[in-house]
Design an enzyme around this catalytic site. Structure first.
Site, PDB file in Angstrom:
ATOM      1  N   HIS A 105      31.922  35.351  38.233  1.00 28.07           N
ATOM      2  CA  HIS A 105      32.486  34.025  37.981  1.00 28.07           C
ATOM      3  C   HIS A 105      32.033  33.033  39.049  1.00 28.07           C
ATOM      4  CE1 HIS A 105      36.451  31.582  37.225  1.00 28.07           C
ATOM      5  NE2 HIS A 105      35.370  30.937  36.828  1.00 28.07           N
ATOM      6  N   GLU A 108      28.449  32.229  38.581  1.00 32.80           N
ATOM      7  CA  GLU A 108      28.296  31.270  37.475  1.00 32.80           C
ATOM      8  C   GLU A 108      28.423  29.838  37.992  1.00 32.80           C
ATOM      9  OE1 GLU A 108      31.167  28.959  35.005  1.00 32.80           O
ATOM     10  OE2 GLU A 108      31.634  31.077  34.611  1.00 32.80           O
ATOM     11  N   HIS A 109      29.361  29.614  38.902  1.00 30.25           N
ATOM     12  CA  HIS A 109      29.547  28.281  39.494  1.00 30.25           C
ATOM     13  C   HIS A 109      28.412  27.914  40.447  1.00 30.25           C
ATOM     14  CE1 HIS A 109      33.884  27.052  38.584  1.00 30.25           C
ATOM     15  NE2 HIS A 109      33.720  28.182  37.922  1.00 30.25           N
ATOM     16  N   GLU A 181      32.619  26.563  46.045  1.00 27.45           N
ATOM     17  CA  GLU A 181      32.961  27.047  44.707  1.00 27.45           C
ATOM     18  C   GLU A 181      33.760  28.344  44.730  1.00 27.45           C
ATOM     19  OE1 GLU A 181      32.333  25.295  41.881  1.00 27.45           O
ATOM     20  OE2 GLU A 181      31.605  23.753  43.259  1.00 27.45           O
ATOM     21  N   GLU A 206      41.202  27.979  40.673  1.00 26.10           N
ATOM     22  CA  GLU A 206      41.188  28.148  39.218  1.00 26.10           C
ATOM     23  C   GLU A 206      41.928  29.426  38.823  1.00 26.10           C
ATOM     24  OE1 GLU A 206      38.104  29.058  35.523  1.00 26.10           O
ATOM     25  OE2 GLU A 206      37.303  28.669  37.525  1.00 26.10           O
TER      26      GLU A 206
END
Length: 1063
Positions: A105, A108-109, A181, A206
């Protein structure tokens, strides 16, 4: 970016969770499939790729071409359709998570934070306003990551493809990007090196937000228990802070290679163009062994797996249930492997069976478990699920007592044995047959119902199995499977489903798994304590030199985030690429009984779309907050005096594509202080079945039962109110910024005041109040108070009129010429019948009175400048600051929209997301509603964001005054306009053509004028609206949603109004 769970939701009842595989494009092109096929001979080498498979997919009017890159082994799937200019690209990777630190994840950022070709801080976000794309994202699934976009502009497609490929294959992956991130340690006050050190990071916050959603928490803990080998790819906040930068770099090196990549293109751009670009990137890579490495669920890894797992989880503080009745529990059967190509037909049968057993009022599990109050609602993992190599069927419930949770398996087995099997054994006499027919009818409609996001839908439907070795072309051949199913059903009937159950759920040696979540009153506090403990451990291990390094790095990161970058290397479209003239759809108009009929004549592939709307300004305003419940009752209560709900549901699904009823407040496009209330009916059907929509409209409108003496009505309403009360906390956790904006806006215009009542925090409070009364007063409350109100609303909506002219519904049709002509007659018959069966209710214009009270501050809304905290136990918060804007037709509206884009991308993105660590934030302007909204989403410091919102006015004015020196440039203005036109010119659903005119009274001339104003906005316009609306406009209306245990706002603080939402 989005995170995905690949599952078949019970909400997809009519389409079996494969809706994205059942949409047929309109066959408008003259190019035949034979001509397309001739372009792709098997074995042809095209720019380093060899064609391995070519397959016509007539159900989707396209040809699938599967290729392999000779040098690297990378697979490519191209879906060639000359009929769709909304082209799609994606690159996907198989990314098994090694642990729960969230490395897939976070990667991905961070891949999107700069590449060697585009060494800017965040090319992904910067391309958002240099493009006309209608879809751009990056998504992490359980064991894969993919990067898709869609655009109708060929030049834009080429630009975005280049940026995406550079981002994933040659990212910079700087340590600063990882800190920003992923996660970092940082002083809470960057002006003070002695201030407390805290955790920060976009993904970290998040996932804290995700863990605040009790449904997500149940789902992910269930997944970890039954499929622990997959790990949590999104990341567990407790473990994200263990991820090292070096691990991120290594994970990219191991996984982001062409040999592990699946690329995808869709649309009408020639395949050779795509392959040429891909080959340019791939030719510098060598070949690696392709490692699918499909991980196995616990039922395969360990024959002695733990089959009954209990974990602790959060309470729903808005539930009216006591703590001891807030258990969640489910029983799961492992029924196959969705990656087994030979089992694709069995998977389809299971989808049909799951819909039969689980979806709607007719389903046996709804009737036996929900209506009979064993549980209040189904658990999030309920139904059929396909996760990697695990196909499972689950029955799960929320709000159980401990005893009911313990007995769930016996209860479910009893329903199978005593209800479902006997019904299947009835064969042709079973009521299940009508439901099968209804399901097949919905599939036929979905094949025909054109959606603009068709290509993205096809991509999403194949990517999770494709990365795990399943041929994606096979997954697309739905017609073959559907025809086989029809033949099988014709030959064997319901026995085919009994056989499925006998071979799985009812078989003693079928692997099964029970999962229970025990409510823990101290769950939230424990999470906070765990975070504090983790933080303290890390701080204790720091030397003074370490602390100095942390402070220095934080300062450097903050300075980089503020620094203006040279982004000239990034490709861009220009305003010249935007046509000055918009695309408009010719509309025809006629009168039906002196009422307007709007007609859009267009090929709709055999479907007809119909709408009706009625001004209900006369409706007593005391009923507004009841309207969403009333709308829901029309298709979810006990049915009509003529048709019980079980039969009505089947009738709707067998004969139409759905009928809906809803009420909405609409802002006057000329004056935001004015509003009107509309009651709207919608429907869709195959053109030879369109009469059924009008028959259903009439029956449901006039004959829905709201009788207090009818026990079935009372029981159904009891269940419905309970269901509506479920998961409200989770809804707010997912969309907290929308709720905060709605609450702020409710103090600005009468329309927004009504929106909050019927869809915002006001509605949440109302439903909570209903459930509280239900707990204290029982069914008597429904009989004596609620049902009489609903019945009176029905009387008003059917019989009431705004004026003495007896004006009622206006109508719109979208369909081919022949269908529209036939439907005009049907509409007249419907309107005549409605008029003949109505008894006029004399009504005053209640809405005018409400507007007058609102505009004169007599509704008690004025907080005297105080901000509002909506106190909910979330780990992260949501902030809103609202101000009054301009009407749709005002010239200022265009400038405000451009200003909102500039402030979002050129200022707020940096201070809210990059510096403050929120998942998202910005400024939006609602052109139809007239409100400006600063917002933040999943925000660790919402109060800091509020101050940033307030500071934005001076920032904007400074950027415009100093345009020659560190100000906003003409290029910035251009990019803001490009962003706006992504939405303005995005492909629309065919059914919505003409809807702005019909529903909002916004004509093509008004739209064209607004379009030209967007294109012509100058910095002088921006300066004027900044001063007029931000600097000198209405007072700031601030709303924050979050946990006051963390925010620590003093209840005696005169600047704050603290509102606690509880059951």
């Amino acid at each position: 970016m989005l995170r995905l769970a690949n599952r078949v939701s019970r909400k997809d009842s009519g389409n079996l969770g494969i809706a994205q595989l059942k949409k047929r494009l309109l066959a408008t092109s003259g190019v035949s499939q034979g001509e397309i096929l001739s372009k792709y001979p098997i074995g042809l080498n095209m720019h380093g790729y060899v064609i391995e498979q070519v397959q016509p997919i007539p159900e989707f009017s396209l040809v699938a071409v599967k290729l392999k890159h000779s040098r690297t082994g990378s697979e490519h799937l191209h879906l060639d359709t000359p009929n769709d200019k909304n082209n799609v690209f994606s690159v996907a990777f198989k990314t098994n998570a090694p642990d729960a630190t969230g490395v897939p994840h976070i990667l991905e950022h961070t891949t999107l934070c700069g590449s060697f070709k585009y060494p800017v801080r965040d090319p992904f976000f910067k391309m958002l306003n240099r493009s006309l794309s209608n879809f751009m994202n990056a998504m992490t699934g359980h064991d894969y990551t993919y990067y898709p976009f869609a655009t109708t502009n060929a030049k834009d497609f080429e630009n975005l493809m280049d940026v995406y490929l550079s981002s994933v294959f040659e990212p910079l992956l700087t340590h600063e990007s990882f800190m920003q991130e992923g996660w970092r340690l940082e002083n809470s006050d960057l002006s003070d090196p002695k201030s407390p050190i805290i955790f920060k990071g976009v993904v970290y916050n998040e996932m804290k937000g995700q863990y605040s959603n009790s449904a997500y928490y149940y789902w992910i803990k269930f997944q970890e228990a039954i499929y622990g080998s997959l790990n949590n790819s999104g990341g567990n906040p407790n473990e994200i802070t263990d991820l090292r930068y070096e691990d991120l770099v290594d994970f990219h090196s191991s996984n982001y290679h062409p040999s592990n990549a699946k690329t995808f293109t869709y649309g009408n751009i020639e395949l050779v163009n795509h392959l040429n670009k891909l080959n340019e990137f791939f030719e510098s890579f060598g070949s690696r062994g392709i490692r699918t490495n499909v991980r196995k669920p616990i039922t395969e890894l360990n024959p002695n797996y733990e089959s009954d797992v209990t974990v602790k989880g959060p309470l729903d503080t808005m539930s009216s249930r006591p703590i001891e009745e807030q258990y969640k529990s489910s029983i799961t059967w492992v029924i196959g492997n969705p990656l087994d190509e030979s089992k694709l037909y069995d998977v389809f049968k299971w989808k049909v069976l799951s819909s039969l057993l689980c979806d709607g009022h007719n389903s046996p599990f709804y009737q036996e478990l929900i209506e009979k109050e064993y549980g209040e609602d189904f658990a999030v993992n309920y139904g059929l699920d396909a996760t990697t190599a695990l196909l499972s069927f689950t029955i799960g419930l929320n709000n159980l007592s401990l005893e009911k949770a313990k007995n769930l398996e016996d209860k479910v087995r009893g329903i199978f044995v005593e209800k479902i099997i006997p019904e299947l054994q009835k064969g042709k006499e079973s009521g299940f047959n009508d439901r099968i027919e209804a399901i097949l009818h919905q599939i036929e409609l979905n094949f025909k119902n054109h959606k603009p996001e068709f290509g993205i839908g096809l991509l999403s439907s194949v990517v999770s199995t494709w990365v795990n070795g399943l041929n994606p072309v096979k997954s697309l051949q739905i017609d073959h499977i559907l025809n086989r199913f029809k033949e099988d059903y014709k030959l064997n009937g319901l026995k085919m489903f009994q056989d499925l159950l006998d071979e799985s759920v009812l078989k003693d040696d079928t692997p099964k798994f029970k999962f229970t979540m025990e409510p823990d009153e101290s769950f939230g506090k424990n999470l906070t304590s765990q975070e504090t403990e983790r933080l303290n451990k890390k701080i204790e291990a720091l030397t003074e030199e370490d602390k100095e390094i942390i402070y220095k790095r934080s300062i450097e990161l903050a300075e980089k985030q503020k620094k203006e970058e040279d982004v000239s290397a990034l490709p861009t479209l220009t305003v010249k690429d935007i046509p000055r003239e918009g695309d408009f759809y010719p509309l025809d108009f006629a009168d039906i009984n002196s009422k307007k009929l709007q007609k859009r004549i267009v090929d709709t592939n055999g479907l007809i779309y119909m709408n009706a709307t009625k001004d209900i300004s006369y409706l007593p305003s005391k009923y507004y907050e009841y309207l969403p419940l009333f709308d829901c009752c029309l298709t979810n209560l006990a049915g009509t005096s003529k048709t019980p709900i079980t039969e009505l549901e089947i009738k709707i699904q067998k004969l139409t594509g759905g009928v809906t009823f809803n009420v909405s407040a609409k802002t006057d496009p000329f004056d935001i202080s004015k509003t009107n209330m509309k009651f709207m009916l919608s429907g869709m059907a195959l053109k030879d079945k369109s009469q059924n929509v009008y028959d259903l409209w009439f029956e449901i409108l006039t004959q829905t039962k709201f009788d207090s003496e009818d026990e079935q009505v009372v029981d159904k309403l009891f269940t419905l109110v309970k269901n509506l009360g479920q998961n409200q906390m989770n809804t707010i956790a997912d969309s907290g910024h929308s709720y905060a904006n709605s609450y702020s806006n409710s103090q600005l215009t009468p329309t927004k005041y009504i929106h909050n009542l019927i869809g915002g925090i006001g509605q949440v409070s109302f439903i909570s109040d209903l459930n509280r009364k239900l707990e204290t007063e029982g069914r008597d409350f429904l009989k004596k108070e609620l049902l009489p109100v609903l019945k009176d609303i029905q009387r008003h909506l059917v019989n009431g009129f705004t004026d003495g002219n007896h004006s009622g519904f206006e109508y719109s049709l979208v369909g081919d010429s022949e269908s529209v002509i036939k439907n005009e007659k049907m509409i007249k018959e419907f309107d005549d019948l409605l008029t003949a069966n109505s008894n006029r209710v004399a009504g005053t214009n209640e809405l005018s009175s409400l507007i007058s009270q609102f505009n004169s501050n007599k509704l008690g809304l004025n907080n005297n400048g105080r901000s509002t905290l909506i106190d909910l136990p979330f780990q992260v918060g949501y902030a809103s600051l609202a101000k009054l804007g301009a009407a749709y037709t005002s010239k200022d509206g265009a400038a405000l929209r451009v200003l909102s884009q500039l402030l979002t991308f050129k200022h707020l993105h940096s201070v809210i997301r990059e510096a403050n660590g929120a998942y998202g934030g910005g400024l939006s302007f609602d052109g139809l509603g007239g409100c400006l909204n600063f917002y933040s989403y999943r925000d660790p410091n919402p109060l800091t964001s509020v101050q940033s919102f307030k500071d934005s006015t001076s920032v904007a004015l400074g950027k415009m005054i100093n345009s020659e020196n560190n100000g906003w440039s003409p290029k910035d203005l251009q990019e803001a306009k490009l962003t706006i036109f992504q939405g303005v010119d995005a492909p629309s659903h065919i059914s919505s053509q003409g809807s702005l005119d019909f529903l909002e009274h916004i004509t093509d001339e008004m739209r064209q004028e607004r379009r030209e104003r967007f294109l012509d906005v100058t910095y002088e316009d921006l300066k004027n609206v900044t001063e007029k609306y931000l600097l000198n406009g209405s007072q700031d209306i601030v709303t924050v949603i979050g946990d006051n245990e963390t925010l620590k706002i003093d209840s005696s603080d005169a600047q704050w109004n603290i509102k606690k939402l509880t059951a």
